[in-house]
Motif scaffolding. Structure first.
Motif, PDB file in Angstrom:
ATOM      1  N   GLN A  40      30.475  38.606  28.552  1.00  0.00           N
ATOM      2  CA  GLN A  40      30.515  37.153  28.961  1.00  0.00           C
ATOM      3  C   GLN A  40      31.157  36.742  27.614  1.00  0.00           C
ATOM      4  O   GLN A  40      32.065  35.648  27.639  1.00  0.00           O
ATOM      5  CB  GLN A  40      29.117  36.593  29.052  1.00  0.00           C
ATOM      6  CG  GLN A  40      29.246  34.860  29.034  1.00  0.00           C
ATOM      7  CD  GLN A  40      29.713  34.408  30.116  1.00  0.00           C
ATOM      8  OE1 GLN A  40      29.872  34.709  31.501  1.00  0.00           O
ATOM      9  NE2 GLN A  40      30.234  33.246  30.104  1.00  0.00           N
ATOM     10  N   ASP A  98      37.819  38.785  31.290  1.00  0.00           N
ATOM     11  CA  ASP A  98      37.986  37.683  32.230  1.00  0.00           C
ATOM     12  C   ASP A  98      37.051  37.637  33.101  1.00  0.00           C
ATOM     13  O   ASP A  98      36.578  36.387  33.299  1.00  0.00           O
ATOM     14  CB  ASP A  98      39.596  38.023  32.827  1.00  0.00           C
ATOM     15  CG  ASP A  98      40.664  37.932  31.926  1.00  0.00           C
ATOM     16  OD1 ASP A  98      40.683  37.304  30.849  1.00  0.00           O
ATOM     17  OD2 ASP A  98      41.766  38.926  32.115  1.00  0.00           O
ATOM     18  N   ARG A  99      36.682  38.546  33.943  1.00  0.00           N
ATOM     19  CA  ARG A  99      35.647  38.446  34.871  1.00  0.00           C
ATOM     20  C   ARG A  99      34.769  39.718  34.936  1.00  0.00           C
ATOM     21  O   ARG A  99      35.202  40.713  34.640  1.00  0.00           O
ATOM     22  CB  ARG A  99      36.412  38.380  36.554  1.00  0.00           C
ATOM     23  CG  ARG A  99      37.216  36.854  36.345  1.00  0.00           C
ATOM     24  CD  ARG A  99      37.922  36.838  37.860  1.00  0.00           C
ATOM     25  NE  ARG A  99      39.238  37.716  37.730  1.00  0.00           N
ATOM     26  CZ  ARG A  99      40.041  37.789  38.909  1.00  0.00           C
ATOM     27  NH1 ARG A  99      39.639  37.133  40.044  1.00  0.00           N
ATOM     28  NH2 ARG A  99      41.013  38.590  38.812  1.00  0.00           N
ATOM     29  N   LYS A 101      31.131  34.173  33.850  1.00  0.00           N
ATOM     30  CA  LYS A 101      32.323  35.186  34.252  1.00  0.00           C
ATOM     31  C   LYS A 101      31.887  35.980  35.287  1.00  0.00           C
ATOM     32  O   LYS A 101      32.795  36.844  35.836  1.00  0.00           O
ATOM     33  CB  LYS A 101      32.861  35.919  33.015  1.00  0.00           C
ATOM     34  CG  LYS A 101      33.369  35.299  32.009  1.00  0.00           C
ATOM     35  CD  LYS A 101      33.944  36.243  30.800  1.00  0.00           C
ATOM     36  CE  LYS A 101      34.587  35.278  29.591  1.00  0.00           C
ATOM     37  NZ  LYS A 101      35.036  36.321  28.469  1.00  0.00           N
ATOM     38  N   ASN A 117      31.928  37.153  38.399  1.00  0.00           N
ATOM     39  CA  ASN A 117      32.871  36.522  39.802  1.00  0.00           C
ATOM     40  C   ASN A 117      32.346  37.317  41.132  1.00  0.00           C
ATOM     41  O   ASN A 117      32.633  36.480  41.989  1.00  0.00           O
ATOM     42  CB  ASN A 117      34.348  37.124  39.308  1.00  0.00           C
ATOM     43  CG  ASN A 117      35.356  36.253  40.298  1.00  0.00           C
ATOM     44  OD1 ASN A 117      35.531  35.023  40.175  1.00  0.00           O
ATOM     45  ND2 ASN A 117      35.857  36.879  41.391  1.00  0.00           N
TER      46      ASN A 117
END
Length: 233
Positions: A37, A43-44, A68, A70
């Motif tokens: 995180q 990014d994710r 983050k 997702n």
């Protein structure tokens, strides 16, 4: 991709999977995810979780601000199937050349440098496997006697993250499924089986996987020392 689908059969806790055991007020899985995180190059995050613990984990994501995260994917009956399901979810929403780091939810002592080293190795060379040098004598034994004492100069322990591009990950996991393999031990073993070159990333010995009660107590001690600034990373 964080794998948190285990039930912790070698732990002594009868009520909680090991990834939900707490240290310093946070579950192990939260400690682990926070490293990703907080990393600027991540990014994710996809998490593969036991179906019956999905709601509890979703609450932790909200409570601890893990923005983050997702994808929360319900895991399958084996580790390989759980990783494959999470990779499929990522593949539906990411480009083939995305760098994917596969990490254990119960390795909470990873650090930012190791994450960066994995990403850089994949971008510059290819599949990256985190390893730590063996520093004790390794023997081979099938019974009560020792058959062989192995030279340790070139021996390493494979850890995590195990990192590669998304298209390579989908290739090996799809191929394994097509060939009837559904319980490989990790990504490194599949990469090696299908002819990929693996590049070593040196990781710290502290990057342990919490498998037994002894591991948990060792990890808790490490967190205590970090909090008191008695050791560095």
């Amino acid at each position: 991709m964080i794998f948190a689908g285990g039930i912790g059969s070698r732990m002594t806790s009868a009520s909680l999977p090991k990834q939900f055991l707490e240290i310093h007020g946070k579950p192990l899985i939260v400690h682990t995810i926070m490293h990703f995180q907080d990393h600027p190059e991540i990014d994710r995050i996809a998490v593969s979780i036991l179906p019956e613990w999905r709601d509890r984990f979703a609450q932790l994501v909200s409570r601890h601000g893990l923005t983050k995260v997702n994808w929360i994917v319900e895991g399958g009956p084996t580790g390989q199937e759980s990783r494959h399901k999470a990779l499929r979810a990522i593949a539906n929403d990411a480009t083939d050349d995305a760098v994917v780091l596969l990490h254990d939810g119960v390795r909470p002592l990873i650090n930012a440098e190791l994450i960066s080293d994995n990403i850089r190795t994949v971008r510059e060379r290819g599949a990256a496997i985190t390893c730590t040098k063996v520093n004790e004598t390794v023997i081979s034994s099938e019974g009560e006697t020792i058959e062989e004492v192995l030279p340790r100069d070139f021996l390493y322990l494979a850890q995590a993250p195990q990192s590669l591009r998304l298209d390579a990950a989908m290739e090996i996991y799809d191929r394994a499924l097509a060939e009837g393999e559904n319980d490989s031990i990790d990504t490194a073993s599949l990469l090696r089986r299908y002819g990929h070159t693996l590049y070593r990333v040196n990781g710290p010995r502290s990057n342990i996987k919490i498998t037994t009660a002894e591991d948990y107590y060792l990890c808790r001690t490490f967190f205590d020392l970090l909090e008191r600034d008695q050791i560095g990373r």
